[in-house]
Scaffold this motif. Structure first.
Motif, PDB file in Angstrom:
ATOM      1  N   ARG A  73     -15.937 -30.609  -9.604  1.00  0.00           N
ATOM      2  CA  ARG A  73     -14.694 -31.370  -9.406  1.00  0.00           C
ATOM      3  C   ARG A  73     -13.601 -30.466  -8.847  1.00  0.00           C
ATOM      4  O   ARG A  73     -12.862 -30.854  -7.952  1.00  0.00           O
ATOM      5  N   ILE A  74     -13.532 -29.244  -9.407  1.00  0.00           N
ATOM      6  CA  ILE A  74     -12.532 -28.291  -8.905  1.00  0.00           C
ATOM      7  C   ILE A  74     -12.816 -28.006  -7.427  1.00  0.00           C
ATOM      8  O   ILE A  74     -11.916 -28.042  -6.580  1.00  0.00           O
ATOM      9  N   ARG A  75     -14.096 -27.774  -7.129  1.00  0.00           N
ATOM     10  CA  ARG A  75     -14.488 -27.491  -5.741  1.00  0.00           C
ATOM     11  C   ARG A  75     -14.203 -28.666  -4.820  1.00  0.00           C
ATOM     12  O   ARG A  75     -14.026 -28.483  -3.615  1.00  0.00           O
ATOM     13  N   ALA A  76     -14.179 -29.866  -5.387  1.00  0.00           N
ATOM     14  CA  ALA A  76     -13.901 -31.045  -4.557  1.00  0.00           C
ATOM     15  C   ALA A  76     -12.435 -31.074  -4.126  1.00  0.00           C
ATOM     16  O   ALA A  76     -12.056 -31.869  -3.267  1.00  0.00           O
ATOM     17  N   GLY A  77     -11.603 -30.206  -4.737  1.00  0.00           N
ATOM     18  CA  GLY A  77     -10.223 -30.122  -4.281  1.00  0.00           C
ATOM     19  C   GLY A  77      -9.150 -30.277  -5.346  1.00  0.00           C
ATOM     20  O   GLY A  77      -8.059 -30.775  -5.075  1.00  0.00           O
ATOM     21  N   ILE A  78      -9.467 -29.851  -6.597  1.00  0.00           N
ATOM     22  CA  ILE A  78      -8.473 -29.943  -7.665  1.00  0.00           C
ATOM     23  C   ILE A  78      -8.032 -28.541  -8.072  1.00  0.00           C
ATOM     24  O   ILE A  78      -8.861 -27.645  -8.236  1.00  0.00           O
ATOM     25  N   GLY A  79      -6.742 -28.357  -8.203  1.00  0.00           N
ATOM     26  CA  GLY A  79      -6.208 -27.099  -8.727  1.00  0.00           C
ATOM     27  C   GLY A  79      -5.517 -27.410 -10.037  1.00  0.00           C
ATOM     28  O   GLY A  79      -4.606 -28.221 -10.082  1.00  0.00           O
ATOM     29  N   LEU A  80      -5.968 -26.774 -11.129  1.00  0.00           N
ATOM     30  CA  LEU A  80      -5.436 -27.119 -12.449  1.00  0.00           C
ATOM     31  C   LEU A  80      -4.644 -25.969 -13.053  1.00  0.00           C
ATOM     32  O   LEU A  80      -5.095 -24.826 -13.080  1.00  0.00           O
ATOM     33  N   SER A  81      -3.447 -26.309 -13.548  1.00  0.00           N
ATOM     34  CA  SER A  81      -2.662 -25.346 -14.313  1.00  0.00           C
ATOM     35  C   SER A  81      -2.538 -25.917 -15.715  1.00  0.00           C
ATOM     36  O   SER A  81      -1.967 -26.978 -15.910  1.00  0.00           O
ATOM     37  N   GLN A  82      -3.121 -25.219 -16.691  1.00  0.00           N
ATOM     38  CA  GLN A  82      -3.218 -25.794 -18.033  1.00  0.00           C
ATOM     39  C   GLN A  82      -1.954 -25.609 -18.872  1.00  0.00           C
ATOM     40  O   GLN A  82      -1.193 -24.675 -18.675  1.00  0.00           O
ATOM     41  N   GLN A  83      -1.802 -26.523 -19.835  1.00  0.00           N
ATOM     42  CA  GLN A  83      -0.663 -26.449 -20.746  1.00  0.00           C
ATOM     43  C   GLN A  83      -0.738 -25.164 -21.575  1.00  0.00           C
ATOM     44  O   GLN A  83       0.239 -24.436 -21.700  1.00  0.00           O
ATOM     45  N   ILE A  84      -1.906 -24.891 -22.140  1.00  0.00           N
ATOM     46  CA  ILE A  84      -2.112 -23.640 -22.863  1.00  0.00           C
ATOM     47  C   ILE A  84      -2.641 -22.632 -21.852  1.00  0.00           C
ATOM     48  O   ILE A  84      -3.672 -22.853 -21.232  1.00  0.00           O
ATOM     49  N   VAL A  85      -1.907 -21.542 -21.670  1.00  0.00           N
ATOM     50  CA  VAL A  85      -2.281 -20.608 -20.605  1.00  0.00           C
ATOM     51  C   VAL A  85      -3.588 -19.884 -20.926  1.00  0.00           C
ATOM     52  O   VAL A  85      -3.863 -19.553 -22.073  1.00  0.00           O
ATOM     53  N   HIS A  86      -4.393 -19.699 -19.890  1.00  0.00           N
ATOM     54  CA  HIS A  86      -5.668 -18.987 -20.039  1.00  0.00           C
ATOM     55  C   HIS A  86      -5.818 -17.929 -18.957  1.00  0.00           C
ATOM     56  O   HIS A  86      -6.688 -18.047 -18.094  1.00  0.00           O
ATOM     57  N   PRO A  87      -4.993 -16.890 -18.990  1.00  0.00           N
ATOM     58  CA  PRO A  87      -5.180 -15.833 -17.984  1.00  0.00           C
ATOM     59  C   PRO A  87      -6.442 -15.046 -18.318  1.00  0.00           C
ATOM     60  O   PRO A  87      -6.858 -15.008 -19.477  1.00  0.00           O
ATOM     61  N   PHE A  88      -7.065 -14.420 -17.305  1.00  0.00           N
ATOM     62  CA  PHE A  88      -8.162 -13.489 -17.578  1.00  0.00           C
ATOM     63  C   PHE A  88      -7.497 -12.194 -18.007  1.00  0.00           C
ATOM     64  O   PHE A  88      -6.820 -11.544 -17.214  1.00  0.00           O
ATOM     65  N   ARG A  89      -7.672 -11.834 -19.274  1.00  0.00           N
ATOM     66  CA  ARG A  89      -6.911 -10.721 -19.831  1.00  0.00           C
ATOM     67  C   ARG A  89      -7.465  -9.356 -19.476  1.00  0.00           C
ATOM     68  O   ARG A  89      -6.807  -8.344 -19.661  1.00  0.00           O
ATOM     69  N   SER A  90      -8.696  -9.331 -18.975  1.00  0.00           N
ATOM     70  CA  SER A  90      -9.279  -8.031 -18.641  1.00  0.00           C
ATOM     71  C   SER A  90      -8.882  -7.561 -17.243  1.00  0.00           C
ATOM     72  O   SER A  90      -9.307  -6.510 -16.802  1.00  0.00           O
ATOM     73  N   MET A  91      -8.080  -8.372 -16.537  1.00  0.00           N
ATOM     74  CA  MET A  91      -7.674  -7.941 -15.193  1.00  0.00           C
ATOM     75  C   MET A  91      -6.178  -8.144 -14.994  1.00  0.00           C
ATOM     76  O   MET A  91      -5.520  -8.789 -15.802  1.00  0.00           O
ATOM     77  N   THR A  92      -5.662  -7.592 -13.898  1.00  0.00           N
ATOM     78  CA  THR A  92      -4.225  -7.695 -13.667  1.00  0.00           C
ATOM     79  C   THR A  92      -3.859  -9.102 -13.199  1.00  0.00           C
ATOM     80  O   THR A  92      -4.729  -9.901 -12.835  1.00  0.00           O
ATOM     81  N   VAL A  93      -2.552  -9.375 -13.229  1.00  0.00           N
ATOM     82  CA  VAL A  93      -2.044 -10.657 -12.750  1.00  0.00           C
ATOM     83  C   VAL A  93      -2.466 -10.872 -11.294  1.00  0.00           C
ATOM     84  O   VAL A  93      -2.954 -11.940 -10.917  1.00  0.00           O
ATOM     85  N   GLY A  94      -2.322  -9.816 -10.483  1.00  0.00           N
ATOM     86  CA  GLY A  94      -2.698  -9.909  -9.074  1.00  0.00           C
ATOM     87  C   GLY A  94      -4.174 -10.244  -8.907  1.00  0.00           C
ATOM     88  O   GLY A  94      -4.546 -11.092  -8.100  1.00  0.00           O
ATOM     89  N   GLU A  95      -5.035  -9.576  -9.691  1.00  0.00           N
ATOM     90  CA  GLU A  95      -6.471  -9.834  -9.598  1.00  0.00           C
ATOM     91  C   GLU A  95      -6.811 -11.256 -10.031  1.00  0.00           C
ATOM     92  O   GLU A  95      -7.702 -11.891  -9.460  1.00  0.00           O
TER      93      GLU A  95
END
Ligand SMILES: Nc1ncnc2c1ncn2[C@@H]1O[C@H](COP(=O)(O)OP(=O)(O)OP(=O)(O)O)[C@@H](O)[C@H]1O
Ligand SMILES: [Mg+2]
Lengths: 251, 287
Positions: A73-95
């Motif tokens: 579904r995401i690949r079909a063209g959806i970009g999701l920004s979640q209410q509860i943030v889920h950053p990848f913590r093992s990498m930088t913001v830029g990464e």
């Protein structure tokens, strides 16, 4: 662009969403509002396939998403920004953002193992972070960053996917008034450049300011739809929405 | 001299084995407590095929394929269960492997397989082959980690639900990590079989799985250099102190616990932190 038809979601006997239908038109900035627990996030999850509804269907650009898994579904063209943030913590913001920007390279594993350079994606990430005013934390890791930054990182990652529709679940939460206004302006600007956006937000003044149209849900039921000013004047909506949720709406 | 050659050969094999597990555990974040089973599959496949007259290179390749096929099957388990449950599942698979091998006559049963054909390279030639293969696996690991596949493994190891929500087909990537990792395990196992010329179920028991895991954890899961150094050191360890062999599980268990308690990111973590400390001190001094 996006169509949601007759969605009903039940959690262990409790109906969280009941027979909700709406559409997001191409190029539209649609607001989805409602008091806490109204079912907004649940609807978002139905669209991305994280929650399976007991009935109803979702389609994007006339293609049904019902049988597709979340990543498809995401690949079909959806970009999701979640209410509860889920950053990848093992990498930088830029990464974090660069990884999303490399979506074409990760679509198929063979391509991913043959792709090496991250330069183009890192540049793209910089650009997006700059757009959202968080360029200064590009090298930082997400741990210890204030919520306002993480919220914008979440939006940045969604934008990096170059989605046909952007789904934003309370992107302004955790931002101070000035930051919220600035980000709302950015969203409006993106929308004017052609980005279709579905925006869930408790910050009513910003929603009314930037959205062309809003949908109100309460207790899992759609109770209003239309031009923001007009909808908010409706006495039924005022009592349902402002009656119980006014404090949240105001904060 | 012969002893040193054998030592270096075993060291190269250990490095390949540890790097193979590092792809699954260190890169992709999936736990495996039964890695020795995949070394065993490579060893048994290659031993039997060469005894049937199949050329060495083809038999080793077949060993890698067999290990990878079973690796993908176990990978499917990783799609259904996570963390502790995956640990138990992989352990179960390893015991299952031993149980089956013990009962199969054509696999030599309890007696194992002896007189495994020599590849005919001579002792030094074989050592060079093993070390070159270890180098190749190391270079591949370094490349993989920096490639977009490695980037994806980082993301899957970090938070697979979120990975899905940015469009990643997490299942495929996990299966690939298992396939690559277990194929290299098959390689290590096959090389081992043709080095010692005799294998039995005990060669690939639970202690061996823990030994390989120790190498990865002590070196620092995910760090190619850390794992190479830990694998090299630990493979020599029992040979320096013969008596340790009997207390292997105790020693490795103890080392594992110590690392988990004091430096969960292993030796490579200790190294990067001290480096950061030194740099910090330098910049303090200059500024
Ligand atoms: N996974 C779940 N299991 C059980 N109940 C759930 C689950 N997720 C949501 N609910 C319930 O469904 C209802 C709708 O929740 P939802 O999170 O969609 O509300 P919301 O409109 O996003 O609220 P908020 O503004 O607080 O984010 C709530 O009553 C909530 O308790
Ligand atoms: Mg919500």
């Amino acid at each position: 662009m996006l169509r949601v038809d007759n969605i009903t979601v039940v959690f262990g006997g409790v109906t969280a969403v009941k027979d909700v239908a709406f559409g997001v038109k191409n190029g539209e900035l649609l607001g989805l509002i409602g008091p806490n627990g109204a079912g907004k996030t649940t609807l978002m999850r139905v669209i991305t396939g994280t929650v399976t509804p007991v009935s109803g269907s979702v389609s994007l650009i006339n293609t049904s998403l019902d049988r597709k898994s979340s990543h498809e579904r995401i690949r079909a063209g959806i970009g999701l920004s979640q209410q509860i943030v889920h950053p990848f913590r093992s990498m930088t913001v830029g990464e974090n953002v660069a990884y999303a920007a490399g979506y074409a390279k990760t679509r198929n594993p063979l391509r991913s193992i043959l792709s090496y350079s991250r330069k183009k994606e890192m540049d793209k990430a910089r650009e997006i972070l700059k757009l959202l005013d968080i360029e200064e934390v590009a090298e930082a890791t997400p741990t210890n960053l204030p919520l306002g930054y993480l919220k914008r990182l979440e939006v940045a990652r969604a934008l990096a996917l170059q989605p046909k529709i952007l789904l934003l679940d309370e992107p302004l939460a955790g931002l101070n008034q000035m930051e919220a206004r600035k980000l709302a302006d950015k969203l409006l600007e993106l929308n004017r450049l052609g980005q279709t956006i579905l925006l869930i937000e408790h910050n009513l003044s910003e929603v009314i300011r930037i959205c062309g149209r809003i949908i109100v849900i309460d207790n899992g039921i759609k109770i209003g739809e239309g031009e923001p000013q007009k909808v908010m004047r409706d006495p039924d909506i005022r009592s349902a929405y402002l009656g119980e949720g006014y404090n949240n709406a105001a904060s | 001299m012969e002893y040193e050659i054998s030592l270096l050969t075993i060291m190269g094999i250990s490095i390949i084995g540890a790097l193979s597990l590092n792809i699954i555990v260190g890169f992709c974040g999936q736990i495996s407590l039964g890695h020795a089973a995949f070394l065993g599959m490579g060893a048994y496949t290659s031993a039997i095929l060469t005894k049937m007259g199949v050329p060495f290179a083809a038999a080793v390749l077949a060993g890698m394929v067999v290990a990878a096929i079973f690796g993908i099957l176990v990978g499917f388990a990783s799609l259904r269960v996570r963390h502790d449950f995956l640990a138990i599942t992989t352990m179960g698979v390893a015991f299952l492997f031993l149980g089956i091998v013990r009962k199969q006559e054509f696999l030599g049963g309890e007696m194992g397989i002896a007189m495994i054909p020599d590849p005919g390279l001579g002792k030094v030639g074989y050592m060079i082959l093993v070390l070159l293969l270890a180098l190749a696996v190391a270079l591949f690991s370094i490349y993989l980690k920096r490639s977009w596949m490695g980037f994806t493994f980082d993301v899957v190891a970090d938070d697979e639900d979120t990975a899905t929500l940015i469009g990643i087909d997490v299942s495929s990537y996990k299966l690939i990590a298992f396939a690559i990792g277990t194929a290299f395990a098959g390689l290590a196992g096959a090389l081992y079989a043709h080095h010692v010329k005799f294998i039995d179920p005990e060669s690939f028991n639970f202690v061996e799985s823990i030994t390989v895991l120790s190498m990865v954890v002590i070196g620092g899961a995910g760090s190619v250099w850390g794992v190479i150094i830990a694998a090299a050191a630990l493979s020599l360890f029992p040979m320096w102190f013969q008596f340790i062999d009997q207390y292997k599980l105790l020693v490795y268990g103890g080392l594992l616990c110590a690392i988990m308690l004091f430096s969960p990111d292993g030796l490579s973590g200790i190294f990067t932190r001290s480096l950061a400390n030194i740099r910090g001190r330098e910049s303090n001094a200059s500024g």
